[in-house]
Structures are given as structure tokens and as C-alpha cells.
Design a protein around this motif. Structure first.
Motif, PDB file in Angstrom:
ATOM      1  N   LYS A 285      13.941   7.264  24.714  1.00  0.00           N
ATOM      2  CA  LYS A 285      13.133   6.044  24.555  1.00  0.00           C
ATOM      3  C   LYS A 285      11.771   6.225  25.224  1.00  0.00           C
ATOM      4  O   LYS A 285      10.733   5.937  24.642  1.00  0.00           O
ATOM      5  CB  LYS A 285      13.841   4.845  25.212  1.00  0.00           C
ATOM      6  CG  LYS A 285      14.914   4.193  24.356  1.00  0.00           C
ATOM      7  CD  LYS A 285      14.342   3.136  23.415  1.00  0.00           C
ATOM      8  CE  LYS A 285      15.412   2.556  22.505  1.00  0.00           C
ATOM      9  NZ  LYS A 285      15.138   2.757  21.081  1.00  0.00           N
ATOM     10  N   GLU A 286      11.831   6.728  26.465  1.00  0.00           N
ATOM     11  CA  GLU A 286      10.593   6.926  27.220  1.00  0.00           C
ATOM     12  C   GLU A 286       9.634   7.884  26.513  1.00  0.00           C
ATOM     13  O   GLU A 286       8.419   7.782  26.664  1.00  0.00           O
ATOM     14  CB  GLU A 286      10.911   7.462  28.619  1.00  0.00           C
ATOM     15  CG  GLU A 286      11.518   6.400  29.541  1.00  0.00           C
ATOM     16  CD  GLU A 286      12.105   7.005  30.819  1.00  0.00           C
ATOM     17  OE1 GLU A 286      12.780   6.267  31.562  1.00  0.00           O
ATOM     18  OE2 GLU A 286      11.898   8.225  31.065  1.00  0.00           O
ATOM     19  N   LEU A 287      10.206   8.809  25.761  1.00  0.00           N
ATOM     20  CA  LEU A 287       9.375   9.807  25.075  1.00  0.00           C
ATOM     21  C   LEU A 287       8.927   9.350  23.693  1.00  0.00           C
ATOM     22  O   LEU A 287       8.308  10.112  22.948  1.00  0.00           O
ATOM     23  CB  LEU A 287      10.147  11.124  24.951  1.00  0.00           C
ATOM     24  CG  LEU A 287      10.267  11.945  26.241  1.00  0.00           C
ATOM     25  CD1 LEU A 287      11.344  13.014  26.101  1.00  0.00           C
ATOM     26  CD2 LEU A 287       8.922  12.598  26.593  1.00  0.00           C
ATOM     27  N   GLY A 288       9.264   8.112  23.326  1.00  0.00           N
ATOM     28  CA  GLY A 288       8.790   7.596  22.042  1.00  0.00           C
ATOM     29  C   GLY A 288       9.728   7.855  20.872  1.00  0.00           C
ATOM     30  O   GLY A 288       9.313   7.805  19.717  1.00  0.00           O
ATOM     31  N   SER A 340      25.693  19.709  27.891  1.00  0.00           N
ATOM     32  CA  SER A 340      25.964  19.535  29.326  1.00  0.00           C
ATOM     33  C   SER A 340      24.726  18.942  29.997  1.00  0.00           C
ATOM     34  O   SER A 340      23.631  18.942  29.430  1.00  0.00           O
ATOM     35  CB  SER A 340      26.294  20.884  29.964  1.00  0.00           C
ATOM     36  OG  SER A 340      25.144  21.713  29.926  1.00  0.00           O
ATOM     37  N   LYS A 341      24.900  18.462  31.220  1.00  0.00           N
ATOM     38  CA  LYS A 341      23.775  17.932  31.988  1.00  0.00           C
ATOM     39  C   LYS A 341      22.645  18.960  32.071  1.00  0.00           C
ATOM     40  O   LYS A 341      21.468  18.642  31.868  1.00  0.00           O
ATOM     41  CB  LYS A 341      24.303  17.549  33.383  1.00  0.00           C
ATOM     42  CG  LYS A 341      23.308  16.968  34.329  1.00  0.00           C
ATOM     43  CD  LYS A 341      23.674  15.564  34.784  1.00  0.00           C
ATOM     44  CE  LYS A 341      22.545  14.968  35.662  1.00  0.00           C
ATOM     45  NZ  LYS A 341      21.185  15.430  35.313  1.00  0.00           N
ATOM     46  N   GLU A 342      23.022  20.210  32.312  1.00  0.00           N
ATOM     47  CA  GLU A 342      22.025  21.282  32.455  1.00  0.00           C
ATOM     48  C   GLU A 342      21.271  21.509  31.135  1.00  0.00           C
ATOM     49  O   GLU A 342      20.054  21.686  31.136  1.00  0.00           O
ATOM     50  CB  GLU A 342      22.707  22.599  32.888  1.00  0.00           C
ATOM     51  CG  GLU A 342      23.350  22.552  34.278  1.00  0.00           C
ATOM     52  CD  GLU A 342      24.567  21.639  34.347  1.00  0.00           C
ATOM     53  OE1 GLU A 342      25.326  21.555  33.350  1.00  0.00           O
ATOM     54  OE2 GLU A 342      24.753  20.954  35.383  1.00  0.00           O
ATOM     55  N   GLN A 343      22.020  21.507  30.051  1.00  0.00           N
ATOM     56  CA  GLN A 343      21.370  21.711  28.754  1.00  0.00           C
ATOM     57  C   GLN A 343      20.405  20.576  28.432  1.00  0.00           C
ATOM     58  O   GLN A 343      19.292  20.800  27.956  1.00  0.00           O
ATOM     59  CB  GLN A 343      22.435  21.810  27.641  1.00  0.00           C
ATOM     60  CG  GLN A 343      23.245  23.105  27.677  1.00  0.00           C
ATOM     61  CD  GLN A 343      24.358  23.102  26.635  1.00  0.00           C
ATOM     62  OE1 GLN A 343      25.121  22.143  26.514  1.00  0.00           O
ATOM     63  NE2 GLN A 343      24.459  24.186  25.878  1.00  0.00           N
ATOM     64  N   MET A 344      20.837  19.340  28.732  1.00  0.00           N
ATOM     65  CA  MET A 344      19.988  18.186  28.428  1.00  0.00           C
ATOM     66  C   MET A 344      18.749  18.193  29.324  1.00  0.00           C
ATOM     67  O   MET A 344      17.651  17.845  28.882  1.00  0.00           O
ATOM     68  CB  MET A 344      20.778  16.876  28.605  1.00  0.00           C
ATOM     69  CG  MET A 344      21.986  16.732  27.687  1.00  0.00           C
ATOM     70  SD  MET A 344      21.669  17.067  25.938  1.00  0.00           S
ATOM     71  CE  MET A 344      21.144  15.457  25.370  1.00  0.00           C
ATOM     72  N   ASN A 352       9.319  16.710  27.480  1.00  0.00           N
ATOM     73  CA  ASN A 352       8.314  16.055  28.328  1.00  0.00           C
ATOM     74  C   ASN A 352       6.997  16.805  28.289  1.00  0.00           C
ATOM     75  O   ASN A 352       5.935  16.229  28.058  1.00  0.00           O
ATOM     76  CB  ASN A 352       8.806  15.993  29.781  1.00  0.00           C
ATOM     77  CG  ASN A 352       9.641  14.750  30.031  1.00  0.00           C
ATOM     78  OD1 ASN A 352       9.217  13.642  29.676  1.00  0.00           O
ATOM     79  ND2 ASN A 352      10.815  14.924  30.606  1.00  0.00           N
ATOM     80  N   GLN A 353       7.130  18.099  28.473  1.00  0.00           N
ATOM     81  CA  GLN A 353       5.935  18.920  28.502  1.00  0.00           C
ATOM     82  C   GLN A 353       5.246  18.925  27.136  1.00  0.00           C
ATOM     83  O   GLN A 353       4.039  18.734  27.033  1.00  0.00           O
ATOM     84  CB  GLN A 353       6.351  20.339  28.904  1.00  0.00           C
ATOM     85  CG  GLN A 353       5.197  21.207  29.329  1.00  0.00           C
ATOM     86  CD  GLN A 353       5.572  22.688  29.215  1.00  0.00           C
ATOM     87  OE1 GLN A 353       6.676  23.033  28.774  1.00  0.00           O
ATOM     88  NE2 GLN A 353       4.648  23.543  29.615  1.00  0.00           N
ATOM     89  N   TYR A 354       6.036  19.096  26.092  1.00  0.00           N
ATOM     90  CA  TYR A 354       5.475  19.228  24.745  1.00  0.00           C
ATOM     91  C   TYR A 354       4.833  17.922  24.272  1.00  0.00           C
ATOM     92  O   TYR A 354       3.712  17.906  23.776  1.00  0.00           O
ATOM     93  CB  TYR A 354       6.582  19.659  23.772  1.00  0.00           C
ATOM     94  CG  TYR A 354       6.098  19.766  22.345  1.00  0.00           C
ATOM     95  CD1 TYR A 354       5.277  20.830  21.938  1.00  0.00           C
ATOM     96  CD2 TYR A 354       6.453  18.816  21.391  1.00  0.00           C
ATOM     97  CE1 TYR A 354       4.831  20.929  20.631  1.00  0.00           C
ATOM     98  CE2 TYR A 354       6.010  18.913  20.078  1.00  0.00           C
ATOM     99  CZ  TYR A 354       5.202  19.967  19.704  1.00  0.00           C
ATOM    100  OH  TYR A 354       4.752  20.064  18.420  1.00  0.00           O
ATOM    101  N   ILE A 355       5.548  16.821  24.454  1.00  0.00           N
ATOM    102  CA  ILE A 355       5.060  15.540  23.928  1.00  0.00           C
ATOM    103  C   ILE A 355       3.894  15.007  24.761  1.00  0.00           C
ATOM    104  O   ILE A 355       2.895  14.523  24.228  1.00  0.00           O
ATOM    105  CB  ILE A 355       6.213  14.516  23.840  1.00  0.00           C
ATOM    106  CG1 ILE A 355       7.201  14.967  22.748  1.00  0.00           C
ATOM    107  CG2 ILE A 355       5.686  13.106  23.533  1.00  0.00           C
ATOM    108  CD1 ILE A 355       8.476  14.180  22.666  1.00  0.00           C
TER     109      ILE A 355
END
Lengths: 358, 358
Positions: A285-288, A340-344, A352-355
Motif C-alpha cells: 500500500k505504502e508503495l502505491g 519467508s520473512k527474509e524473502q519478503m 523501495n529503492q526502485y519505486i
């Protein structure tokens, strides 16, 4: 000049549109969120039983009735063992159910957007079909199924939309179609809500199909099953025995028993996964991103500015695999498996970086 | 008075004559010579690989191309990997081949006495068929197959007769039928003679089907395979992918690779079995049995005075299971699997006592 001569026997080959399975990259450092596999290992009992398996006994055929596993499934779901059919993954169970039950001249019905195997099996077995459209929000329009048909199959939760329809919607459809077999394909039900299993004693035309591939982390062992009234199950077994009496191998039977026995591990795994799904929803959501509420171990996402295909390609270049379907109505969506948490974390680190740098 | 009401959906159930598999007694002290299982365990590598299997990876789907095993089979038989198709036992492979290749309106052909699944798959898929009679000595009459047809399937060695027909007989049939697909079902070939595999480059309509269940002692793992020209194999894979992309589970793939890699164990096992078969033939002759020369891991026996059915029942009462078929022309025969030396000793101990005290 070379001439391509079509030999007479080639004309009798059954023509099918081959299904293209999700990419299976074998590299180790890939974040694989494209085939809805469970990030957690199978129940600990599975490792134990396989390590202790009497491999000498593999010289013998497995039990054709798959008795041990049928009994354990019946026990778990509190049904009788004559109400349980087991096959080589739910694809095998579903294909067998098509062959067994969908022999009318009338078309079978399923939504326009759903599991891609449904029309493929129709083509394979030459079953006519119609595909009522989901509404604009990918919701089932139950009234579309209130008409004459040769059978109905509905995935609930649906794939790839992730949407879970309430048990009352399902019951309405089953109740309006007591003249045909209605199959509810519940591959993802354990991540959602109530199963249609509660209806099988009330409706003898209802077949509920589930799998060990998702909530029980056993995609690699190929175990699916169906539950319904005894007549439906007997019909499935009759076709199975006429096809291949010995289907599940000894290892799958033993592993399946251990996987279903361990109720606590099962519940904990589901809770953990739903927890990760909640966090993912928040981050998306935060990322649009926008997506329907998920009842599955995946999310069906679309971004307000970045086209899905572009995102799919960029992710893949960065060793993150998600599923993209170049199909009408859903070509701007991605299906993202909950890993997994790590994968996510790695997925969101990249997103985050890309968007935010766009 | 209770009325049996047939529900409308029941009328659309595909009717089949269910196959009845050989009895699978689960008691430990039974001498089980009724389902042609191999008395020796699988190759030692099988135990090792299963004990060391990474069970966590079972959460992932297996490789849909079954690549590791396809490659190893191709290497063993010195064919290309595009010439190998793998399925869940040879029953799965054969049923898939029926669905893929036998789509003509003309009848397919197979002998009147042969593997009981052949007509069952025809009924299942609504394929017309004709069954030319074997001659009085259960030999194939090759001229019966020199006519228009929709396909041919021949088991060589044949079951339940155990008779191996020479490669030249098989080639004659294939050469006379280049317009249809000819399947040679070689479940028992490793106990017999030359495989029709040597003909696949010469005849693009020839499909050779084999199994890990007999000579490789892996009935419990469900692995069968087909070899033929690349077009045939591609057609089989297309149908497979449209049906169920992930068939062989991870355990079966790994175990299969180990089983086919160990050439020496394989050869020794076959030689040991043929040795036991020779001794059994000698003992049976002495006891007044008659049987065709066997190219399989079983003998097809008839006694000069004791009816087969009687013998079957007496053996069963004494915990020795053999196979009896209550069918035309063969109802005075028993199919006796070649067991271990110890099992055969017990069989003959009983037979000696029973027959000589009559």
C-alpha cells in the motif's frame, strides 16, 4: 529444399495447447515468489519418516487404496474414509474429476479469470464450456451460474485473483445446481476461511478438492485429495482404478500421513504466513500498489503508475521471480507469492529503492 | 420400502469396468508371487539418496521436465533426451499414449490375451478396438496386424503368457503399419531378449514403453518411461503438460536416477532372477506342469491333472499367492511370479507335498 511431410499417424495426435508452468529457476540465490510454494518446510515428521523408510520394500507395489493416507485425511476432516479420494496432486484429482463427471453435452461453467488448467482439461477431453465474466472487482457473479449446465468448477479462493467468496455464495451456487456436479477447488482455503466441506453431507453433488502443495508445504510430493459423498468418491475411484491402479508412491503415502498428522505445525505455519501477508499488504500500500483482500498465500497486485509487465521484467533482472499473465483484463497485475520473512524483506528492499528512485 | 433414486448428475458419470489389481495381502508371512514384483531390493544407491534427501525442498514443486531422470535414462539407452518421456509407472505412460495417439475412428488392435488394461483404456477414452486371437500356443499371428487400423499395442514379452516374440516379428508389424502409431509395451523385456528400441530410429511411428517396476525393483516408486522419435515424445509431453505438469515427485526422480545408474547391480539382479527361473522350470516340469518358455519374471503354468483354480485356492489357503485369471482360454493357467530362492523353495516344498500326496 527440405519438405516437411506430415505422416498419417501425426494426423491422429490429440492437439492440445500445452500449459506453461511457472518458471523454475534452479539457481540458488533466486527469490522465488512465482509458483505459490510455501516458504516453510514440511512438518518435521516428514523428514523422519523418509529417513527411516524401508527402501527394500520399494520393490513392492504401493497400496492401491492409499489406505493409510485416506484414513488420516478422513480423521483430520472428520469424514468417513469412503468420502476421501487421493491423487497425484490436485491437478491429477481435478483432471480425473473432469473425466468422471463432466460427460454431458451441455457446457460446464467456470469464471473467465481463474486457474488456467480449467479450459485446458476441457480441450483435452473435448468438454464444451462457458466462462461467465467476473465483475469489475474480480468477484464471482453467482447468478451467472443459475442456468442449465454440464457441471461447474470454481476455485475458492480464486487464482490468480486471491479472492475468497463466502461460504453462503458457494452454497447458493451448489443449491441452484443439484442436477450437476459442482467442484469447489480449494487449493488455498487454509489461508482463507470456511471450507465448502461443511456442505458435503447436505449436497450430494458437491466435490471439494484440496492439496498438500500449499498449506502443507509438500508441492514436491504431489498429493491432492477430494472429499464428497460416497457415490462421487466411488465414481472417482472406479475411473482411477481403470486408469492406473497404483498412483501415489510409497514415499508420498508415508510423507502425506506425517504431514497431516501434525496439526499444531500446520496451524502455526498458516498463522505465520498470514502474518507475513499482512505486513506485505501494508508495505505494498505504502508503495502505491492496489490489490484485492487475499485469502491465499499470494497477492494479486497492480501499481498505480508502473506497468505490471515492466515490473515483472525488472524484478526478474534482479533475481526476484513473480508471476505475470499476459491475458485480457489481468495484464496489468502481478501474482506475488508470500515467501519467508527474509524473502519478503529482500523484495521490499528492492521495490523501495526502485519505486522511490523513479 | 426404500426407493433408489438416480440423481441427474449420476447419469453423466463415465462408466468404466474397474480393473481389479492383484491381491495385496499385508501379512508379513505371505509368499507373494501374484503381482510380478522383483524379489530383490532396489539398487543400494536408492536407499542412500532417499536417506540424504533434502526434505525441506519438498516445499517446492519438482522439476516438471523430470530432467535429471530423463537424462540418465537417455544416457543408459544411448538415445537423445528428447527421445525419452517419463510418467507415473508405465500404466500412466500407456494411458497417456492412448489419449495422445489413438484418436482415429478406426479400431486399434491388440491380441485377445494380453495385459488387461488395454481394453479398459479403450473403454475409458471411447476408442474402438479389435482383438485378433493369439494362436493355440499363445503366439502372436503377425499377419492379423497387416490391415487398416487406428493404432497397435503389443506387450512383448506378453502378459500373462510370458512369451517373447522375436525382434523380427515385431519389426514386421511395425513396418506394415507406418500409418499408425505402434506401441511395444516392454515391461518385462530385460528378462527376455532384444528390445524394439533398436528400431526407433528406423521407424518414426514406433513407441517403446518400459518400467522401473520389474527389472529395477521399484514398483513402489511408480516410474515408467517411453522412448521413440522426438515428434512422438513431444506429443506425449504436450498432453502431459496439459494434464498435470508436475507428475513425478522429488523422491521418485532421485531414486530413479540412482536405480538406472547402477548398471552392474541391474545386470546381476537379472542374471540371478533368470537363474531362479531356470530352476523353477525344472521343478515345475518334474511336478507335471506345462508352460511356454518365459521371457519374463513369471511363468504361465498349467498342470496336467489339477485344475488351475483349485491349485490357486489351495496355495492361497497356505499363504502362497499366485495370480489366477477366470477368463476364456486361460482359465486353466496360473501366473507365478519368480520370487527369491527362499520363496521358491517354500513354493516347491508345498507343491511337492501337495501333488505327490494326491
Amino acid at each position: 529444399m527440405r519438405e516437411e511431410y506430415i505422416r498419417p499417424w501425426e494426423k491422429n495426435i490429440r492437439s492440445v495447447v500445452p500449459y506453461v508452468p511457472g518458471e523454475q529457476p534452479r539457481e540458488k540465490d533466486v527469490i522465488k515468489l512465482n509458483t505459490n510454494e510455501n516458504p516453510f518446510p514440511p512438518a518435521p515428521g516428514v523428514e523422519k519418516v523418509l529417513k527411516n523408510m524401508d527402501t527394500d520394500s520399494l520393490r513392492l507395489y504401493p497400496d492401491p487404496t492409499i489406505g493409510l493416507l485416506v484414513e488420516e485425511i478422513a480423521k483430520f476432516y472428520q469424514v468417513e474414509k469412503e468420502q476421501v479420494f487421493v491423487g497425484v496432486g490436485s491437478d491429477d484429482v481435478l483432471a480425473m474429476a473432469y473425466l468422471t463427471f463432466f460427460n454431458s453435452d451441455k457446457p460446464i461453467l467456470f469464471p473467465d479469470i481463474t486457474y488456467s488448467f480449467y479450459p485446458v482439461w476441457c480441450d483435452l477431453y473435448r468438454i464444451p464450456y462457458e466462462t461467465p465474466a467476473l465483475d469489475e472487482e474480480f468477484r464471482l457473479v453467482k447468478e451467472d451460474y443459475y442456468k442449465d449446465n454440464g457441471g461447474i468448477i470454481i476455485a475458492n479462493p480464486n487464482a490468480p485473483t486471491s479472492i475468497y467468496e463466502s461460504i453462503s455464495t458457494i452454497e447458493d451456487i451448489v443449491a441452484h445446481n443439484t442436477n450437476s456436479v459442482v467442484i469447489i477447488d480449494e487449493a488455498y482455503i487454509d489461508f482463507a476461511g470456511e471450507s465448502a466441506l461443511s456442505l458435503i453431507d447436505k449436497y450430494d453433488n458437491l466435490l471439494v478438492v484440496q492439496t498438500f502443495s500449499k498449506s502443507r508445504s509438500m508441492a514436491g510430493m504431489r498429493i491432492g485429495f477430494a472429499m464428497g459423498n460416497k457415490k462421487l468418491i466411488k465414481a472417482l475411484n472406479d475411473v482411477k482404478y481403470s486408469f492406473n491402479s497404483y498412483t501415489l508412491n510409497q514415499a508420498a503415502i508415508l510423507a502425506g500421513v506425517e504431514a497431516i498428522k501434525d496439526k499444531q505445525y500446520f496451524k502455526e505455519g498458516i498463522n505465520k504466513l498470514i502474518e507475513i501477508r499482512k505486513e506485505a499488504e501494508k508495505s505494498l500500500k505504502e508503495l502505491g500498489f492496489d490489490f484485492p483482500a487475499s485469502g491465499a498465500n499470494f497477492l494479486f497486485v497492480t501499481h498505480k503508475t508502473i506497468p505490471a509487465k515492466k515490473l515483472y521484467e525488472v524484478l526478474k533482472e534482479n533475481n526476484i521471480y513473480v508471476r505475470y499473465f499476459d491475458l485480457p483484463r489481468i495484464s496489468n497485475y502481478l501474482r506475488v507469492t508470500i515467501g519467508s520473512k527474509e524473502q519478503m524483506d529482500k523484495l521490499f528492499e528492492f521495490l523501495n529503492q526502485y519505486i522511490n528512485n523513479k
